[in-house]
Design a protein around this motif. Structure first.
Motif, mmCIF file in Angstrom:
data_model
loop_
_atom_site.group_PDB
_atom_site.id
_atom_site.type_symbol
_atom_site.label_atom_id
_atom_site.label_comp_id
_atom_site.label_asym_id
_atom_site.label_seq_id
_atom_site.Cartn_x
_atom_site.Cartn_y
_atom_site.Cartn_z
ATOM 1 N N ASP A 40 0.822 -1.213 0.000
ATOM 2 C CA ASP A 40 0.000 0.000 0.000
ATOM 3 C C ASP A 40 0.862 1.272 0.000
ATOM 4 O OD1 ASP A 40 -2.362 1.438 -0.042
ATOM 5 O OD2 ASP A 40 -2.534 1.498 2.141
ATOM 6 N N LYS A 41 1.820 1.307 -0.941
ATOM 7 C CA LYS A 41 2.693 2.464 -1.149
ATOM 8 C C LYS A 41 3.576 2.773 0.058
ATOM 9 C CE LYS A 41 -0.061 4.791 -4.689
ATOM 10 N NZ LYS A 41 -0.638 6.075 -5.142
ATOM 11 N N ASN A 42 3.894 1.761 0.839
ATOM 12 C CA ASN A 42 4.812 1.919 1.967
ATOM 13 C C ASN A 42 5.838 0.795 1.944
ATOM 14 O OD1 ASN A 42 3.842 4.269 3.608
ATOM 15 N ND2 ASN A 42 1.968 3.051 3.643
ATOM 16 N N PHE A 43 7.035 1.108 2.437
ATOM 17 C CA PHE A 43 8.091 0.117 2.545
ATOM 18 C C PHE A 43 8.206 -0.347 3.996
ATOM 19 C CE2 PHE A 43 9.306 2.419 -1.279
ATOM 20 C CZ PHE A 43 9.631 1.388 -2.139
ATOM 21 N N TYR A 44 8.496 -1.637 4.167
ATOM 22 C CA TYR A 44 8.628 -2.226 5.494
ATOM 23 C C TYR A 44 9.913 -3.038 5.562
ATOM 24 C CZ TYR A 44 3.692 -1.031 6.053
ATOM 25 O OH TYR A 44 2.499 -0.356 6.127
ATOM 26 N N MET A 45 10.519 -3.082 6.753
ATOM 27 C CA MET A 45 11.705 -3.892 6.993
ATOM 28 C C MET A 45 11.332 -5.033 7.925
ATOM 29 S SD MET A 45 14.978 -3.890 6.100
ATOM 30 C CE MET A 45 15.579 -2.212 5.903
ATOM 31 N N LEU A 46 11.622 -6.263 7.501
ATOM 32 C CA LEU A 46 11.256 -7.448 8.265
ATOM 33 C C LEU A 46 12.496 -8.205 8.715
ATOM 34 C CD1 LEU A 46 8.488 -8.798 5.837
ATOM 35 C CD2 LEU A 46 8.257 -7.116 7.662
ATOM 36 N N ASP A 47 12.600 -8.460 10.004
ATOM 37 C CA ASP A 47 13.684 -9.271 10.561
ATOM 38 C C ASP A 47 13.171 -10.694 10.724
ATOM 39 O OD1 ASP A 47 15.730 -10.444 11.897
ATOM 40 O OD2 ASP A 47 15.734 -9.093 13.612
ATOM 41 N N VAL A 48 13.367 -11.529 9.692
ATOM 42 C CA VAL A 48 12.750 -12.864 9.691
ATOM 43 C C VAL A 48 13.501 -13.861 10.555
ATOM 44 C CG1 VAL A 48 11.763 -12.495 7.408
ATOM 45 C CG2 VAL A 48 13.997 -13.590 7.611
ATOM 46 N N PHE A 61 9.931 6.658 4.417
ATOM 47 C CA PHE A 61 10.289 6.958 3.044
ATOM 48 C C PHE A 61 10.571 8.454 2.915
ATOM 49 C CE2 PHE A 61 9.277 7.597 -1.544
ATOM 50 C CZ PHE A 61 10.215 6.700 -2.057
ATOM 51 N N PRO A 62 11.725 8.833 2.339
ATOM 52 C CA PRO A 62 12.126 10.249 2.372
ATOM 53 C C PRO A 62 11.391 11.161 1.401
ATOM 54 C CG PRO A 62 13.756 8.937 1.190
ATOM 55 C CD PRO A 62 12.768 7.968 1.767
ATOM 56 N N LEU A 63 10.596 10.588 0.485
ATOM 57 C CA LEU A 63 9.882 11.404 -0.490
ATOM 58 C C LEU A 63 8.379 11.248 -0.305
ATOM 59 C CD1 LEU A 63 11.985 10.623 -3.694
ATOM 60 C CD2 LEU A 63 12.244 12.552 -2.126
ATOM 61 N N ASP A 64 7.626 12.006 -1.050
ATOM 62 C CA ASP A 64 6.172 11.892 -1.015
ATOM 63 C C ASP A 64 5.754 10.531 -1.558
ATOM 64 O OD1 ASP A 64 3.317 12.318 -2.317
ATOM 65 O OD2 ASP A 64 3.598 13.901 -0.811
ATOM 66 N N GLN A 65 4.762 9.920 -0.914
ATOM 67 C CA GLN A 65 4.322 8.583 -1.316
ATOM 68 C C GLN A 65 3.775 8.537 -2.734
ATOM 69 O OE1 GLN A 65 1.573 7.637 1.888
ATOM 70 N NE2 GLN A 65 3.011 6.147 2.707
ATOM 71 N N SER A 66 3.364 9.660 -3.266
ATOM 72 C CA SER A 66 2.832 9.692 -4.627
ATOM 73 C C SER A 66 3.899 9.368 -5.662
ATOM 74 C CB SER A 66 2.223 11.062 -4.927
ATOM 75 O OG SER A 66 3.208 12.079 -4.878
ATOM 76 N N MET A 67 5.186 9.339 -5.237
ATOM 77 C CA MET A 67 6.279 9.055 -6.170
ATOM 78 C C MET A 67 6.470 7.563 -6.422
ATOM 79 S SD MET A 67 7.555 11.863 -7.263
ATOM 80 C CE MET A 67 9.130 11.334 -7.921
ATOM 81 N N ILE A 68 5.758 6.696 -5.656
ATOM 82 C CA ILE A 68 5.917 5.255 -5.818
ATOM 83 C C ILE A 68 4.564 4.610 -6.085
ATOM 84 C CG2 ILE A 68 8.003 5.034 -4.428
ATOM 85 C CD1 ILE A 68 6.310 4.355 -2.038
ATOM 86 N N ASP A 69 4.604 3.417 -6.697
ATOM 87 C CA ASP A 69 3.374 2.674 -6.950
ATOM 88 C C ASP A 69 3.687 1.180 -6.928
ATOM 89 O OD1 ASP A 69 4.593 2.074 -9.389
ATOM 90 O OD2 ASP A 69 3.523 3.654 -10.453
ATOM 91 N N GLU A 70 2.717 0.360 -7.323
ATOM 92 C CA GLU A 70 2.868 -1.092 -7.228
ATOM 93 C C GLU A 70 3.950 -1.649 -8.158
ATOM 94 O OE1 GLU A 70 1.547 -3.227 -5.148
ATOM 95 O OE2 GLU A 70 0.402 -1.698 -4.094
ATOM 96 N N LEU A 325 1.084 -8.077 0.991
ATOM 97 C CA LEU A 325 2.490 -7.776 1.259
ATOM 98 C C LEU A 325 3.359 -8.404 0.170
ATOM 99 C CD1 LEU A 325 4.029 -6.278 3.543
ATOM 100 C CD2 LEU A 325 4.498 -8.522 4.519
ATOM 101 N N ARG A 326 4.228 -7.593 -0.444
ATOM 102 C CA ARG A 326 5.089 -8.080 -1.526
ATOM 103 C C ARG A 326 6.542 -7.981 -1.092
ATOM 104 N NH1 ARG A 326 6.948 -5.405 -6.402
ATOM 105 N NH2 ARG A 326 5.678 -3.587 -5.864
ATOM 106 N N PHE A 327 7.231 -9.119 -1.093
ATOM 107 C CA PHE A 327 8.628 -9.142 -0.691
ATOM 108 C C PHE A 327 9.504 -8.760 -1.883
ATOM 109 C CE2 PHE A 327 6.393 -11.874 2.244
ATOM 110 C CZ PHE A 327 6.918 -11.496 3.470
ATOM 111 N N LEU A 328 10.506 -7.902 -1.628
ATOM 112 C CA LEU A 328 11.293 -7.335 -2.716
ATOM 113 C C LEU A 328 12.736 -7.821 -2.727
ATOM 114 C CD1 LEU A 328 10.000 -3.655 -2.433
ATOM 115 C CD2 LEU A 328 9.234 -5.417 -4.029
ATOM 116 N N CYS A 329 13.440 -7.692 -1.615
ATOM 117 C CA CYS A 329 14.851 -8.077 -1.596
ATOM 118 C C CYS A 329 15.351 -8.110 -0.165
ATOM 119 C CB CYS A 329 15.700 -7.106 -2.413
ATOM 120 S SG CYS A 329 15.760 -5.425 -1.749
ATOM 121 N N GLU A 330 16.491 -8.773 0.031
ATOM 122 C CA GLU A 330 17.147 -8.739 1.328
ATOM 123 C C GLU A 330 17.931 -7.441 1.446
ATOM 124 O OE1 GLU A 330 20.103 -11.450 4.143
ATOM 125 O OE2 GLU A 330 20.053 -11.760 1.989
#
Length: 343
Positions: A40-48, A61-70, A325-330
């Motif tokens: 939902d246009k937010n980034f999360y850090m997960l300690d699995v 996120f250092p910029l306005d959320q409108s700068m990112i999408d799915e 929730l979409r996982f992107l990278c380590e």
């Protein structure tokens, strides 16, 4: 990491100790495996690999959320992320130190172009790479943080292949992508960040001609490929040796993760990555076509940590819902100085 960075200013002895490559490597290896996810246009850090259940920590996120999408694409190198933004621009961002920098648009960038982000040890510089495709040629454009500008590099005449994933996998001074002409003609494209030359590597023999989903990754400082055969629901992982040959190290099936009681859902592999401890982080999404169920109940996501040492798996529990929730990278926290980027 912020405290250690401040300790560099105490005295020369402390600064030299913290900047020592051996200390940096030890700190990185002791850091827990963390994964960047998007929802939902937010980034999360997960300690699995930390305490369970896992808490999804929202990043600032250092910029306005409108700068990112799915369609946002994220790459990682030395604790720093390279994030695609709207209007075909890029941003490099260290979520631990809060530093960020906008990378200018090369002018002809498209959302479908492949991307790579890594470190060139020969010139002590970080670089972003994208290939611009035209009808008769594919041109590599390289952004060097040392100069702060894009430059055209090699040209590949009449490329007749496509790419499995636009995100490049970084290892040493190379970037790797899976390229294919068809199911029976696939290979790995390798780009050297120092010389700006490219090579092609064959895939493992058993992969040719089979309908699979493929991921590149890194384990034990070796390039690896994960192949998921959808019909048999089998997972095979091989590593590339220094000779260029492939060695299969892991072979798993769906039964290693999904219980019999839960197979009313049709589970498919969605994301797979090795952690710093060389364990396997795996996510599945299950679908049920029973329309008598509520819409939100017809899709289920499961996350597992497979321990390669004792060959056991455990389901990773989360405090929050995994729906969407979409996982992107380590992302590995590191003390390595990246002054070449944030200056």
């Amino acid at each position: 990491m912020k405290d250690l960075a401040r300790f560099r200013c105490v005295c020369k002895t402390w600064r030299d100790l913290i900047n020592d490559p051996g200390f940096t490597e030890t700190y990185r290896d002791m850091s827990p495996a963390k994964f960047v996810s998007f929802y939902d246009k937010n980034f999360y850090m997960l300690d699995v690999e930390g305490k369970h259940p896992v808490i999804t920590n929202k990043l600032d996120f250092p910029l306005d959320q409108s700068m990112i999408d799915e369609s946002t694409c994220v790459l990682h190198c030395d604790g720093t992320l390279c994030v695609t933004l709207k209007n075909h621009t890029l941003m490099v961002w260290n979520p631990f130190s809060k530093q960020f920098k906008i990378v200018p648009n090369p002018g002809i960038y498209q959302d479908s172009n492949i991307l790579g982000f890594g470190y060139d040890p020969v010139h002590d510089d970080y670089k972003v790479v994208t290939f611009i495709d035209r009808l008769d040629v594919s041109t590599a454009h390289v952004f060097e943080f040392r100069t702060g500008s894009w430059g055209e590099s090699l040209r590949i005449s009449y490329p007749d292949w496509h790419y499995r994933d636009r995100r490049g996998t970084f290892l040493d001074q190379y970037l790797y992508w899976i390229a294919y002409r068809s199911n029976v003609d696939r290979f790995i494209l390798c780009f050297n960040l120092s010389t700006h030359e490219y090579r092609k590597f064959p895939l493992p023999v058993y992969n040719q001609g089979v309908t699979t989903s493929s991921w590149l990754g890194v384990t034990s400082e070796k390039l690896c490929i994960t192949e998921y055969e959808m019909c048999k629901k089998e997972i095979r992982i091989s590593v590339m040796e220094k000779t260029g040959s492939w060695n299969k190290i892991i072979s798993l099936s769906m039964s290693n993760f999904i219980s019999v009681q839960d197979r009313i859902y049709d589970y498919q592999l969605e994301f797979v990555s090795f952690t710093r401890k060389n364990d396997l982080f795996v996510t599945f999404t299950g679908y049920n076509d029973n329309f008598e169920m509520e819409p939100e109940e017809r899709t289920k996501k499961k996350v597992f940590l497979y321990k390669t040492g004792d060959e056991t798996s455990e389901e990773v529990q989360f405090c929050n819902s995994l729906a969407g929730l979409r996982f992107l990278c380590e992302c590995v926290e590191t003390l390595k100085i990246v002054n070449r980027i944030f200056v």
